[in-house]
Design a protein around this motif. Structure first.
Motif, PDB file in Angstrom:
ATOM      1  N   PHE A   5      -0.467   0.220  10.185  1.00 44.95           N
ATOM      2  CA  PHE A   5      -1.119  -0.728  11.084  1.00 44.95           C
ATOM      3  C   PHE A   5      -0.098  -1.238  12.080  1.00 44.95           C
ATOM      4  O   PHE A   5       0.935  -1.780  11.698  1.00 44.95           O
ATOM      5  N   SER A   6      -0.401  -1.069  13.357  1.00 39.78           N
ATOM      6  CA  SER A   6       0.518  -1.520  14.395  1.00 39.78           C
ATOM      7  C   SER A   6       0.438  -3.027  14.560  1.00 39.78           C
ATOM      8  O   SER A   6      -0.561  -3.655  14.223  1.00 39.78           O
ATOM      9  N   SER A   7       1.507  -3.583  15.104  1.00 38.26           N
ATOM     10  CA  SER A   7       1.542  -5.030  15.310  1.00 38.26           C
ATOM     11  C   SER A   7       0.506  -5.474  16.330  1.00 38.26           C
ATOM     12  O   SER A   7       0.037  -6.601  16.287  1.00 38.26           O
ATOM     13  N   GLU A   8       0.145  -4.592  17.253  1.00 32.42           N
ATOM     14  CA  GLU A   8      -0.809  -4.968  18.294  1.00 32.42           C
ATOM     15  C   GLU A   8      -2.167  -5.339  17.728  1.00 32.42           C
ATOM     16  O   GLU A   8      -2.853  -6.193  18.261  1.00 32.42           O
ATOM     17  N   SER A  42       1.905  -0.561  -2.515  1.00 35.09           N
ATOM     18  CA  SER A  42       3.241  -0.707  -1.932  1.00 35.09           C
ATOM     19  C   SER A  42       3.055  -1.124  -0.477  1.00 35.09           C
ATOM     20  O   SER A  42       2.206  -0.576   0.224  1.00 35.09           O
ATOM     21  N   ILE A  43       3.850  -2.088  -0.048  1.00 38.36           N
ATOM     22  CA  ILE A  43       3.752  -2.593   1.323  1.00 38.36           C
ATOM     23  C   ILE A  43       5.136  -2.539   1.949  1.00 38.36           C
ATOM     24  O   ILE A  43       6.115  -2.981   1.345  1.00 38.36           O
ATOM     25  N   GLU A  44       5.206  -2.001   3.170  1.00 38.61           N
ATOM     26  CA  GLU A  44       6.456  -1.925   3.912  1.00 38.61           C
ATOM     27  C   GLU A  44       6.282  -2.588   5.269  1.00 38.61           C
ATOM     28  O   GLU A  44       5.309  -2.324   5.968  1.00 38.61           O
ATOM     29  N   GLY A  45       7.238  -3.425   5.636  1.00 35.72           N
ATOM     30  CA  GLY A  45       7.255  -4.047   6.949  1.00 35.72           C
ATOM     31  C   GLY A  45       8.307  -3.384   7.825  1.00 35.72           C
ATOM     32  O   GLY A  45       9.419  -3.107   7.365  1.00 35.72           O
ATOM     33  N   ARG A 109       5.218  -2.016  12.774  1.00 39.62           N
ATOM     34  CA  ARG A 109       4.054  -1.740  11.933  1.00 39.62           C
ATOM     35  C   ARG A 109       4.227  -2.260  10.514  1.00 39.62           C
ATOM     36  O   ARG A 109       5.321  -2.611  10.100  1.00 39.62           O
ATOM     37  N   VAL A 110       3.113  -2.247   9.797  1.00 42.65           N
ATOM     38  CA  VAL A 110       3.094  -2.461   8.355  1.00 42.65           C
ATOM     39  C   VAL A 110       2.460  -1.211   7.756  1.00 42.65           C
ATOM     40  O   VAL A 110       1.450  -0.721   8.254  1.00 42.65           O
TER      41      VAL A 110
END
Length: 135
Positions: A5-8, A42-45, A109-110
């Motif tokens: 998911f993009s920051s936008e 799992s979540i990555e920033g 992104r995330v």
């Protein structure tokens, strides 16, 4: 399953860790999916290189960490049991997408990875997870 998911779209703006309305909606639905199918989460920033931060003491490391943790907190509040989270990590601007040169908006992104549990939940764990999700 792997989602990016993009920051936008997922966050209010490039330097914010606050979720947008759309981002909240999407992550709530992923939380429901993870709970319903007992997925591990799992979540990555990530952030893009060269991002201009509003404060010298708040770097891309903090931003990527805060975003990943905000997503985790939302998913936990909706349906995901604490034991379903495998990891929540921040990479700052250190892991650009292979297709980018490091400064692309797509690097900001995330990433969420949903995987089948190594051990299926037993009936007691599944019932507790379902009951916790309804609270």
């Amino acid at each position: 399953m792997h989602f990016e998911f993009s920051s936008e779209s997922a966050f209010r703006d490039q330097t914010s860790a606050d979720l947008s309305q759309w981002g909240s909606f999407v992550f709530q639905n992923l939380a429901w999916l993870a709970d319903r199918h007992a997925f591990r989460v799992s979540i990555e920033g990530h952030t893009k290189q060269g991002l201009k931060m509003l404060s010298a003491v708040y770097s891309s490391w903090e931003l990527s960490s805060d975003r990943a943790n905000n997503v985790r907190r939302l998913m936990a509040s909706v349906a995901v049991a604490p034991e379903q989270f495998e990891r929540v990590v921040a990479f700052g601007d250190r892991r650009p997408l292979k297709s980018s040169q490091g400064g692309s908006d797509n690097d900001h992104r995330v990433e969420i990875k949903l995987s089948m549990s190594q051990q299926p939940m037993d009936a007691t764990q599944a019932a507790k997870s379902a009951a916790d999700g309804r609270k």
